[in-house]
Design an enzyme around this catalytic site. Structure first.
Site, mmCIF file in Angstrom:
data_model
loop_
_atom_site.group_PDB
_atom_site.id
_atom_site.type_symbol
_atom_site.label_atom_id
_atom_site.label_comp_id
_atom_site.label_asym_id
_atom_site.label_seq_id
_atom_site.Cartn_x
_atom_site.Cartn_y
_atom_site.Cartn_z
ATOM 1 N N LYS A 19 0.335 -0.789 0.561
ATOM 2 C CA LYS A 19 0.047 -0.150 0.388
ATOM 3 C C LYS A 19 0.864 1.272 0.024
ATOM 4 O O LYS A 19 1.926 0.990 0.296
ATOM 5 C CB LYS A 19 -1.019 0.547 1.079
ATOM 6 C CG LYS A 19 -1.809 -1.510 1.136
ATOM 7 C CD LYS A 19 -3.527 -0.195 0.230
ATOM 8 C CE LYS A 19 -4.506 -2.447 0.003
ATOM 9 N NZ LYS A 19 -3.017 -3.074 -0.494
ATOM 10 N N ASP A 20 0.093 2.078 -0.401
ATOM 11 C CA ASP A 20 1.466 3.466 -0.204
ATOM 12 C C ASP A 20 1.713 4.392 0.826
ATOM 13 O O ASP A 20 1.055 3.944 2.025
ATOM 14 C CB ASP A 20 0.195 4.738 -0.917
ATOM 15 C CG ASP A 20 -0.443 4.463 -2.366
ATOM 16 O OD1 ASP A 20 -1.358 3.035 -2.805
ATOM 17 O OD2 ASP A 20 0.149 4.978 -3.707
ATOM 18 N N LYS A 21 1.995 4.848 0.840
ATOM 19 C CA LYS A 21 2.997 5.330 2.487
ATOM 20 C C LYS A 21 2.548 6.714 2.485
ATOM 21 O O LYS A 21 1.951 6.892 3.227
ATOM 22 C CB LYS A 21 4.646 6.041 1.905
ATOM 23 C CG LYS A 21 4.643 6.727 2.742
ATOM 24 C CD LYS A 21 6.285 7.540 3.228
ATOM 25 C CE LYS A 21 6.770 8.078 4.536
ATOM 26 N NZ LYS A 21 7.742 8.058 4.630
#
Length: 699
Positions: free
Chosen positions: A336-338
């Site tokens: 998942k994105d940061k």
């Protein structure tokens, strides 16, 4: 920064499938503007509350104390697997042949016990004289090379004892070899027993005497209940710490260590000895047979992880520390994105639901929450999800430069166009570490070329920032002083510290860097290889579309299964388009796939296939088999659809009023537009890539 510019140029060169004008705007102004919610295999959002019922944990056959390697991976106690590593930690049939533990503390002495002698004599009974002699020569050759400080060149040497069809005889033979030669390990594969050097024995010899190392590994193999092993007294605290770290990292799921002062301890002579003992929870009453070993329960706890503005691997490292496990004990369906608020399903091994609930308050400080905590029967695997749901706010929406068309019309045109025609299914910029001086694909290329030292230096390359992490990285590149860098590197940088600890033990040599990469879980090591493959795939699909457009041409690869929604479909589903099929327009562009690099894929038979070969030659990989044996990495490859469509798209424009105070008593009230958009994407698709196609704008 310059590195951002270079990356933007590289990404902006990738083509589009739609031809609308698009618009401009800003995404990820704050993490709350970009919310990602995983969709599980049943089509449910993972942020929704479950029933709260705790499922009963069922026995797992593949769950006993596994040998902890530098990559945090575990081996099975089950003989029936395709390849099992039989070492001193393996729970095998011959456990019943060991002496049972007594109430007193047993210790290992220099002599060979009667049980050990019997094990050694087994070699003569099960092996013919020639094989027995060759095994002895192999063992002493390994020992001689180690004693002479000669490096073992190439892959690890091995010696086959041949196929042993009887399972019980194999178990006895495994143990007999280990007892006679503790500096060797045995590997079983399809009834064949292969003998290899025990690199962990060699590593321990760097910390303690060879005599102690021999006795320690014999102690481990004996697995005698209530027994203890004590290393020689040691005045050096740092050295004791290194021994503690070695034993706990390698065998922490089997034994535990404690330091005790000698009986004649005094302040002037602070000799302290490290004592090792088996963990009681693994051996409560008596030795377990193989079948009892398989009945041993392993705890799997599932939960939903919510994190905000936090890299996933950093989150896992923090959770691992708080729970007393290692990062590879966590499994997940996708990365998942940061810079976002993300919700994803997780499963952790060896942690009960109650124990996980106990750290809820602590992890809130790191902008993490866990909920939907429950017992389950197994871990997750990558790709075990249906997709992701996105709730995104694009701020400061405006026309493209020199475009005077009504903005609302432009937005409607763009969204409807992508809904109908789809978007090019590029891997998103976050896969490559956009904004960093070194991108993940560069590290992956170095690993594929077996340039281990270069890969380590790339990983530890600092950004142009003056903070503790980057000061530590800068110090390392200047000095290659791993110990000094460890003292500078913040505790929360789990990956960096794990790498540095290995470099401190093994040195900044090619072999030392190989061992350092094993401080990462397998999923992280292969992530860098995948990053390089992803970069090449992006460039390949852009070339494909610029060369042939939306036509399906001879030599293209198409997927024959209309219901495929991920990358993991068999080669039997991939078909090479013929000249007749091109003429008849048999296939549509949304069926076209391109290979993601690996050893088990086929290339298109047209200009795109030649492009792949030219690109691999450019990067020095013309003979690459996409296997890195030294790091236990095998990349079979897969196929990826070149176009995807967003699902369940909804959106609305919002007006925002910004007040800009110019002078005392006066102000200018400016109205800006924001676009709130929601949609679902299949697994392995990137929202930033979908938005890029909609907006015709690089981020």
């Amino acid at each position: 920064m310059e590195e951002d510019t270079d990356f933007r140029i590289r990404f902006s060169s990738l083509g589009f499938i739609t031809d609308h004008i698009g618009f401009r705007g800003t995404i990820k102004s704050s993490p709350s503007d970009f919310v990602v919610i995983e969709i599980d295999e049943q089509g449910q959002l993972v942020n929704k509350s479950t029933s709260g019922l705790i499922n009963k944990v069922l026995p797992e056959p593949n769950n006993f104390a596994k040998k902890t390697k530098l990559d945090f991976q575990n081996i099975s106690c089950q003989e029936g697997s395709n390849q099992e590593v039989n070492t001193f930690t393996k729970c095998s049939d011959d456990d019943q042949n060991h002496q049972s533990g007594s109430e007193k503390e047993d210790t290992i002495n220099d002599g060979t016990s009667k049980g050990e002698e019997e094990k050694v004599h087994v070699l003569g009974n099960l092996l013919d004289e020639k094989t027995n002699d060759l095994l002895t020569h192999f063992a002493f050759d390994i020992k001689e090379k180690w004693n002479s400080k000669t490096e073992l060149i190439g892959s690890s040497p091995e010696f086959s004892l041949g196929r042993i069809l009887d399972k019980n005889q194999r178990a006895i033979l495994h143990s007999a070899v280990r007892q006679k030669f503790p500096f060797l390990i045995t590997v079983g594969k399809n009834s064949e027993i292969v003998v290899k050097p025990n690199l962990e024995y060699k590593e321990l010899c760097h910390l303690v005497s060879e005599e102690e190392a021999l006795d320690f590994f014999k102690y481990l193999d004996a697995k005698k209940e209530n027994s203890k092993f004590t290393f020689k007294p040691d005045m050096n605290k740092d050295h004791r710490k290194a021994v503690h770290h070695f034993v706990n990292k390698k065998f922490g799921n089997l034994v535990e260590t404690k330091s005790f002062p000698e009986l004649n301890y005094n302040a002037a002579n602070p000799n302290i000895a490290i004592t090792v003992r088996f963990r009681e929870k693994k051996h409560k009453h008596r030795k377990r047979s193989l079948f009892e070993c398989q009945d041993q329960k392993v705890i799997y706890t599932a939960f939903t992880l919510r994190k905000e503005n936090l890299e996933m691997f950093e989150a896992l490292g923090f959770l691992a520390i708080k729970l007393g496990v290692i990062p590879s004990d966590f499994s997940y369906a996708g990365l998942k994105d940061k810079k976002a608020i993300t919700y994803q399903a997780m499963v952790v091994r060896k942690v009960s639901p109650e124990r996980l609930k106990n750290i809820e308050k602590e992890i809130e400080k790191k902008r993490m929450n866990v909920f939907n905590i429950r017992s389950v029967d197994d871990s997750l695997r990558l790709g075990q999800l249906k997709g992701n749901h996105f709730d995104i706010i694009i701020r400061n929406v405006r026309n493209q430069i020199n475009d005077s068309t009504n903005l609302r019309e432009r937005i409607l045109e763009a969204i409807e166009n992508v809904k109908n025609k789809g978007f090019v299914n590029y891997y998103g910029p976050q896969r490559f570490g956009m904004g960093r001086k070194v991108h993940t694909d560069q590290i992956g290329l170095a690993l594929l070329k077996s340039e281990m030292v270069k890969a380590v230096k790339l990983f530890l390359t600092p950004e142009d920032l003056d903070d503790p992490v980057n000061r530590a990285k800068k110090y390392f590149l200047q000095t290659e002083d791993a110990k000094g860098t460890l003292s500078l590197m913040p505790e929360f940088k789990v990956r960096e510290r794990a790498l540095l600890e290995s470099l401190y033990r093994f040195g900044m040599t090619e072999e030392g860097c190989i061992q350092a990469w094993f401080s990462f879980p397998h999923s992280m090591r292969i992530f860098y290889i995948h990053a390089y493959s992803s970069k090449i795939w992006n460039e390949a699909v852009s070339y494909r579309l610029s060369t042939y457009g939306s036509r399906v041409v001879e030599g293209d690869l198409v997927c024959l299964d209309e219901d495929i929604d991920d990358e993991h479909f068999p080669s039997s589903k991939v078909h090479l388009v013929t000249e007749e099929e091109e003429s008849a327009s048999t296939y549509a562009i949304h069926q076209v796939v391109l290979p993601v690099l690996g050893y088990n894929i086929q290339y298109p038979k047209n200009k795109v296939g030649q492009w792949y070969q030219d690109t691999l030659s450019r990067d020095g990989l013309q003979t690459c088999r996409f296997k890195v044996p030294t790091l236990k990495l095998n990349v079979p490859g897969c196929y990826r659809q070149i176009l995807k469509h967003p699902h369940n798209v909804s959106y609305q424009l919002m007006e925002e009023h910004d007040t800009d105070v110019k002078t005392e008593g006066s102000h200018i009230d400016e109205t800006t537009l924001s676009l709130q958009i929601s949609f679902d994407l299949d697994a392995s698709c990137y929202a930033t890539v979908c938005l890029r196609e909609i907006m015709k704008h690089d981020f």
